[in-house]
Write an enzyme that holds these catalytic residues in place. Sequence first.
Site, short mmCIF file in Angstrom:
data_model
loop_
_atom_site.label_atom_id
_atom_site.label_comp_id
_atom_site.label_asym_id
_atom_site.label_seq_id
_atom_site.Cartn_x
_atom_site.Cartn_y
_atom_site.Cartn_z
N LYS A 13 0.83 -1.22 0.00
CA LYS A 13 0.00 0.00 0.00
C LYS A 13 0.86 1.26 0.00
CE LYS A 13 -2.14 -0.48 3.98
NZ LYS A 13 -1.67 -1.78 4.45
N ARG A 88 -9.50 2.14 8.70
CA ARG A 88 -9.23 0.75 9.07
C ARG A 88 -10.38 0.14 9.86
NH1 ARG A 88 -3.14 1.41 8.94
NH2 ARG A 88 -2.25 -0.66 9.02
N ARG A 127 11.52 -6.05 5.39
CA ARG A 127 11.41 -4.64 5.71
C ARG A 127 12.06 -4.30 7.05
NH1 ARG A 127 5.45 -2.08 5.30
NH2 ARG A 127 5.21 -3.04 7.33
N ARG A 129 10.79 -3.29 10.07
CA ARG A 129 10.30 -2.23 10.94
C ARG A 129 10.05 -2.84 12.32
NH1 ARG A 129 5.26 0.42 8.14
NH2 ARG A 129 4.12 -0.51 9.87
N ARG A 140 -1.37 -7.70 13.86
CA ARG A 140 -1.77 -6.72 12.85
C ARG A 140 -2.65 -7.37 11.78
NH1 ARG A 140 3.62 -4.82 10.79
NH2 ARG A 140 2.46 -3.39 9.47
P1 AMP Z 1 0.87 1.06 8.86
O1 AMP Z 1 2.13 1.83 8.63
O2 AMP Z 1 -0.26 1.53 7.99
O3 AMP Z 1 1.08 -0.43 8.77
O4 AMP Z 1 0.41 1.37 10.36
C1 AMP Z 1 1.24 1.03 11.45
C2 AMP Z 1 0.42 1.03 12.74
O5 AMP Z 1 -0.14 2.31 12.99
C3 AMP Z 1 -0.78 0.07 12.73
O6 AMP Z 1 -0.40 -1.25 13.07
C4 AMP Z 1 -1.67 0.71 13.80
O7 AMP Z 1 -1.19 0.41 15.10
C5 AMP Z 1 -1.44 2.20 13.55
N1 AMP Z 1 -2.42 2.74 12.59
C6 AMP Z 1 -2.17 3.22 11.35
N2 AMP Z 1 -3.29 3.64 10.74
C7 AMP Z 1 -4.30 3.43 11.62
C8 AMP Z 1 -5.71 3.62 11.60
N3 AMP Z 1 -6.32 4.13 10.51
N4 AMP Z 1 -6.42 3.27 12.70
C9 AMP Z 1 -5.83 2.77 13.78
N5 AMP Z 1 -4.52 2.53 13.87
C10 AMP Z 1 -3.75 2.86 12.81
#
Ligand code: AMP
Length: 183
Positions: A13, A88, A127, A129, A140
């Site tokens: 994404k 989400r 990755r 992270r 996740r």
């Molecule tokens: P991502 O980089 O999109 O994988 O997001 C990393 C982490 O940020 C996720 O595992 C959540 O803990 C938090 N996060 C990101 N976007 C959201 C969202 N829209 N709602 C809730 N938590 C989020």
Amino acid sequence: MRIVFIGPPGAGKGTQASRLAARLGVPHLSTGEILRDAAQTDSPVGKLAAEYMSKGYLVPDPIILKVVGERLERPDCAVGCLLDGFPRTMRQAEVLDEFFREMGTALDHAVEIRTDEEEIIRRLSARGRSDDRPDVVRSRLQSYWRKTWPLLDYYRNKDILRQIDGLGSEDEVSQRILAAIGN
Ligand code: AMP
């Protein structure tokens, strides 16, 4: 153009959203990145976000909605925006519709990047992270299937769901997305 990207962690994404945003000339808003930046600070939001993120849990809706609402009000979003990692949850999707309605506009496309579990694990382990550790990834993925996956039906019913095969090179996937959004 207003687009949201949906897909499990590791689907690509972020990469695809950033490529498309550059091409369309609209800001790329990654809620994960915004929260990771906040987590580097001592602010109450940052501390709370860091706690949830480190466990692979979704940050609670009221917090993320405030963050996104404030970001969407900034002038650069007047031309459109590309949201990566938001919404989400069903609540987030509904409030996003309200945000856009208040701005006199609407979402154009919900792009779902589809991939298989094997590819997800392969990409996430490359990755590295801090939330890409196997136990956090499991949590996740669980959040994705329980809370985010139902949004696909929500957007399908609105007739704006574009399902994209996320396997292949970055260029191939980008081409599929451009074709799906009629660009
Ligand atoms: P991502 O980089 O999109 O994988 O997001 C990393 C982490 O940020 C996720 O595992 C959540 O803990 C938090 N996060 C990101 N976007 C959201 C969202 N829209 N709602 C809730 N938590 C989020």
